[in-house]
Design an enzyme around this catalytic site. Structure first.
Site, PDB file in Angstrom:
ATOM      1  N   GLY A 166       2.881  -1.055   4.309  1.00 39.55           N
ATOM      2  CA  GLY A 166       2.963   0.365   3.974  1.00 39.55           C
ATOM      3  C   GLY A 166       4.415   0.766   3.762  1.00 39.55           C
ATOM      4  O   GLY A 166       4.985   0.601   2.681  1.00 39.55           O
ATOM      5  N   GLY A 167       5.045   1.263   4.803  1.00 37.65           N
ATOM      6  CA  GLY A 167       6.402   1.815   4.720  1.00 37.65           C
ATOM      7  C   GLY A 167       7.396   0.907   4.001  1.00 37.65           C
ATOM      8  O   GLY A 167       8.138   1.358   3.110  1.00 37.65           O
ATOM      9  N   ASN A 211       0.872  -1.171   0.000  1.00 34.63           N
ATOM     10  CA  ASN A 211       0.000   0.000   0.000  1.00 34.63           C
ATOM     11  C   ASN A 211       0.913   1.225   0.000  1.00 34.63           C
ATOM     12  O   ASN A 211       1.492   1.567   1.014  1.00 34.63           O
ATOM     13  CB  ASN A 211      -0.883  -0.048   1.254  1.00 34.63           C
ATOM     14  CG  ASN A 211      -1.691   1.219   1.465  1.00 34.63           C
ATOM     15  OD1 ASN A 211      -1.773   2.076   0.574  1.00 34.63           O
ATOM     16  ND2 ASN A 211      -2.284   1.347   2.636  1.00 34.63           N
ATOM     17  N   GLU A 236      -6.630   4.704   7.935  1.00 30.36           N
ATOM     18  CA  GLU A 236      -6.407   6.125   7.647  1.00 30.36           C
ATOM     19  C   GLU A 236      -7.652   6.758   7.029  1.00 30.36           C
ATOM     20  O   GLU A 236      -7.929   7.934   7.221  1.00 30.36           O
ATOM     21  CB  GLU A 236      -5.160   6.286   6.750  1.00 30.36           C
ATOM     22  CG  GLU A 236      -3.888   6.079   7.568  1.00 30.36           C
ATOM     23  CD  GLU A 236      -2.728   5.460   6.821  1.00 30.36           C
ATOM     24  OE1 GLU A 236      -2.710   5.487   5.590  1.00 30.36           O
ATOM     25  OE2 GLU A 236      -1.822   4.927   7.507  1.00 30.36           O
ATOM     26  N   HIS A 238      -9.565   1.116   5.185  1.00 29.51           N
ATOM     27  CA  HIS A 238      -8.233   1.326   5.767  1.00 29.51           C
ATOM     28  C   HIS A 238      -8.357   2.317   6.925  1.00 29.51           C
ATOM     29  O   HIS A 238      -9.130   3.277   6.865  1.00 29.51           O
ATOM     30  CB  HIS A 238      -7.254   1.857   4.714  1.00 29.51           C
ATOM     31  CG  HIS A 238      -5.849   1.870   5.229  1.00 29.51           C
ATOM     32  ND1 HIS A 238      -5.378   2.854   6.047  1.00 29.51           N
ATOM     33  CD2 HIS A 238      -4.833   0.979   5.091  1.00 29.51           C
ATOM     34  CE1 HIS A 238      -4.115   2.579   6.386  1.00 29.51           C
ATOM     35  NE2 HIS A 238      -3.767   1.441   5.819  1.00 29.51           N
ATOM     36  N   LYS A 247       0.247   4.288  -0.314  1.00 31.23           N
ATOM     37  CA  LYS A 247      -0.341   5.492   0.298  1.00 31.23           C
ATOM     38  C   LYS A 247      -0.063   6.722  -0.577  1.00 31.23           C
ATOM     39  O   LYS A 247      -0.022   6.599  -1.804  1.00 31.23           O
ATOM     40  CB  LYS A 247       0.157   5.657   1.731  1.00 31.23           C
ATOM     41  CG  LYS A 247      -0.061   4.375   2.552  1.00 31.23           C
ATOM     42  CD  LYS A 247       0.151   4.528   4.032  1.00 31.23           C
ATOM     43  CE  LYS A 247      -0.122   3.202   4.723  1.00 31.23           C
ATOM     44  NZ  LYS A 247       0.024   3.273   6.152  1.00 31.23           N
ATOM     45  N   GLY A 296       2.581   2.337  10.736  1.00 32.29           N
ATOM     46  CA  GLY A 296       3.527   3.430  10.540  1.00 32.29           C
ATOM     47  C   GLY A 296       4.274   3.838  11.801  1.00 32.29           C
ATOM     48  O   GLY A 296       4.946   4.864  11.833  1.00 32.29           O
ATOM     49  N   GLU A 333      -5.149  -4.858  10.784  1.00 29.61           N
ATOM     50  CA  GLU A 333      -4.130  -3.843  10.978  1.00 29.61           C
ATOM     51  C   GLU A 333      -4.415  -3.053  12.255  1.00 29.61           C
ATOM     52  O   GLU A 333      -5.232  -2.115  12.239  1.00 29.61           O
ATOM     53  CB  GLU A 333      -4.140  -2.858   9.795  1.00 29.61           C
ATOM     54  CG  GLU A 333      -3.894  -3.519   8.460  1.00 29.61           C
ATOM     55  CD  GLU A 333      -3.391  -2.514   7.425  1.00 29.61           C
ATOM     56  OE1 GLU A 333      -2.290  -2.723   6.906  1.00 29.61           O
ATOM     57  OE2 GLU A 333      -4.084  -1.523   7.177  1.00 29.61           O
ATOM     58  N   SER A 390       3.476  -2.086  10.478  1.00 33.12           N
ATOM     59  CA  SER A 390       4.924  -2.201  10.683  1.00 33.12           C
ATOM     60  C   SER A 390       5.455  -3.606  10.381  1.00 33.12           C
ATOM     61  O   SER A 390       6.374  -4.085  11.055  1.00 33.12           O
ATOM     62  CB  SER A 390       5.313  -1.749  12.087  1.00 33.12           C
ATOM     63  OG  SER A 390       4.984  -0.386  12.262  1.00 33.12           O
TER      64      SER A 390
HETATM   65  P1  PGA Z   1       2.877   0.260   7.676  1.00 32.55           P
HETATM   66  O1  PGA Z   1       1.408   0.471   7.047  1.00 32.55           O
HETATM   67  O2  PGA Z   1       3.417  -1.012   7.090  1.00 32.55           O
HETATM   68  O3  PGA Z   1       3.651   1.484   7.247  1.00 32.55           O
HETATM   69  O4  PGA Z   1       2.694   0.168   9.152  1.00 32.55           O
HETATM   70  C1  PGA Z   1       0.538  -0.609   6.854  1.00 32.55           C
HETATM   71  C2  PGA Z   1      -0.765  -0.142   6.254  1.00 32.55           C
HETATM   72  O5  PGA Z   1      -1.273   0.926   6.638  1.00 32.55           O
HETATM   73  O6  PGA Z   1      -1.336  -0.819   5.370  1.00 32.55           O
END
Ligand code: PGA
Length: 251
Positions: free
Chosen positions: A231-232, A9, A95, A93, A11, A170, A164, A210
């Site tokens: 994500g990251g 993802n 966010e 999600h 983002k 994050g 999640e 994470s």
């Molecule tokens: P992250 O994000 O791996 O940066 O923690 C995961 C996500 O929001 O899908």
């Protein structure tokens, strides 16, 4: 036997050029026994689609509106995404729930629109730190799963749940292997009640929050962890592929 599914993802990150480069780097290194996808920002999807055409890399989107067209300024509908070759799309999600204030009703309509158009829906669930500390984790997850409609969603291969925990997204702080497995088992049990045990046994449940090369092996080895939503660590080909390869080694 569920094939592991690792999805990136991206983002609101990257540029057109870096998106294409990253997508190409991933597309050329996908092992056979894992499903791999990426969800670029809307504006780069078309360019990424051309860059990876002919590869096994699945193209995804991070969001879609629930209506299939019309006067909805600024929104993108599922048929438009399909037109570009998108195969999966996220719903719910954290966010979007917490920063963009999407309501359970809107999330539910989006999940339905994504599935009904023939795409794979990755429905995201997870508790905040406050909810975990007040022992509300399983109630929150159950209620977010209830946004899905068993009378509409009938193909377990096109439903993926991403667990999640919001406090892990994050933050660098991941759920422990045991915490993840406990919630994943609960997700599967809830799906079995909502649909039936056979359906639940086929749905992939990804862990997100994470997830990185250092913790991938432990988390992805849990019996009910069938992949990851990253994500990251999905923004660099080497870290993303290290997670993909960890999944491939587990099988
Ligand atoms: P992250 O994000 O791996 O940066 O923690 C995961 C996500 O929001 O899908």
């Amino acid at each position: 036997m569920r094939t592991k599914f690792i999805a990136g993802n991206w983002k609101m990150n990257l540029t057109k050029t870096s998106s294409i480069e990253l997508a190409r780097g991933i597309a050329r290194a996908i092992p056979n026994n894992v499903e791999v996808g990426i969800a670029p920002p809307f504006v780069y999807i078309d360019a990424v689609a051309s860059a990876i055409s002919g590869s096994k890399l699945l193209l995804g989107a991070q969001d879609a509106y629930c209506e299939s067209g019309g006067a909805f300024t600024g929104e993108i509908c599922v048929p438009m995404l399909k037109d570009l070759g998108v195969r999966f799309c996220l719903s719910g999600h954290s966010e979007r729930r917490h920063i963009l204030h999407e309501t359970p009703d809107l999330v539910s309509k989006k999940a339905r629109a994504i599935y009904s158009a023939g795409l794979i829906v990755i429905h995201c669930v997870g508790e905040t730190l406050l909810e975990r500390d007040s022992n509300e984790t399983l109630n929150v997850v159950r209620s977010q799963l209830s946004e899905l409609q068993p009378n509409i969603i009938t193909d377990p291969n096109r439903l993926v749940i991403a667990y999640e925990p919001v406090w892990a997204i994050g933050t660098g702080r991941n759920a422990t292997d045991q915490q993840a497995q406990e919630v994943h088992a609960f997700v599967r049990q809830t799906l079995a009640q909502m649909w039936n045990p056979d359906f639940a046994a086929r749905v992939r449940i990804q862990y997100g929050g994470s997830l990185k090369p250092e913790n991938a092996k432990g988390l992805l080895s849990q019996p009910d962890v069938d992949g990851g939503l990253i994500g990251g660590a999905s923004l660099k080909a080497d870290s993303f592929l290290a997670i993909v390869n960890a999944a491939a080694a587990i099988g």
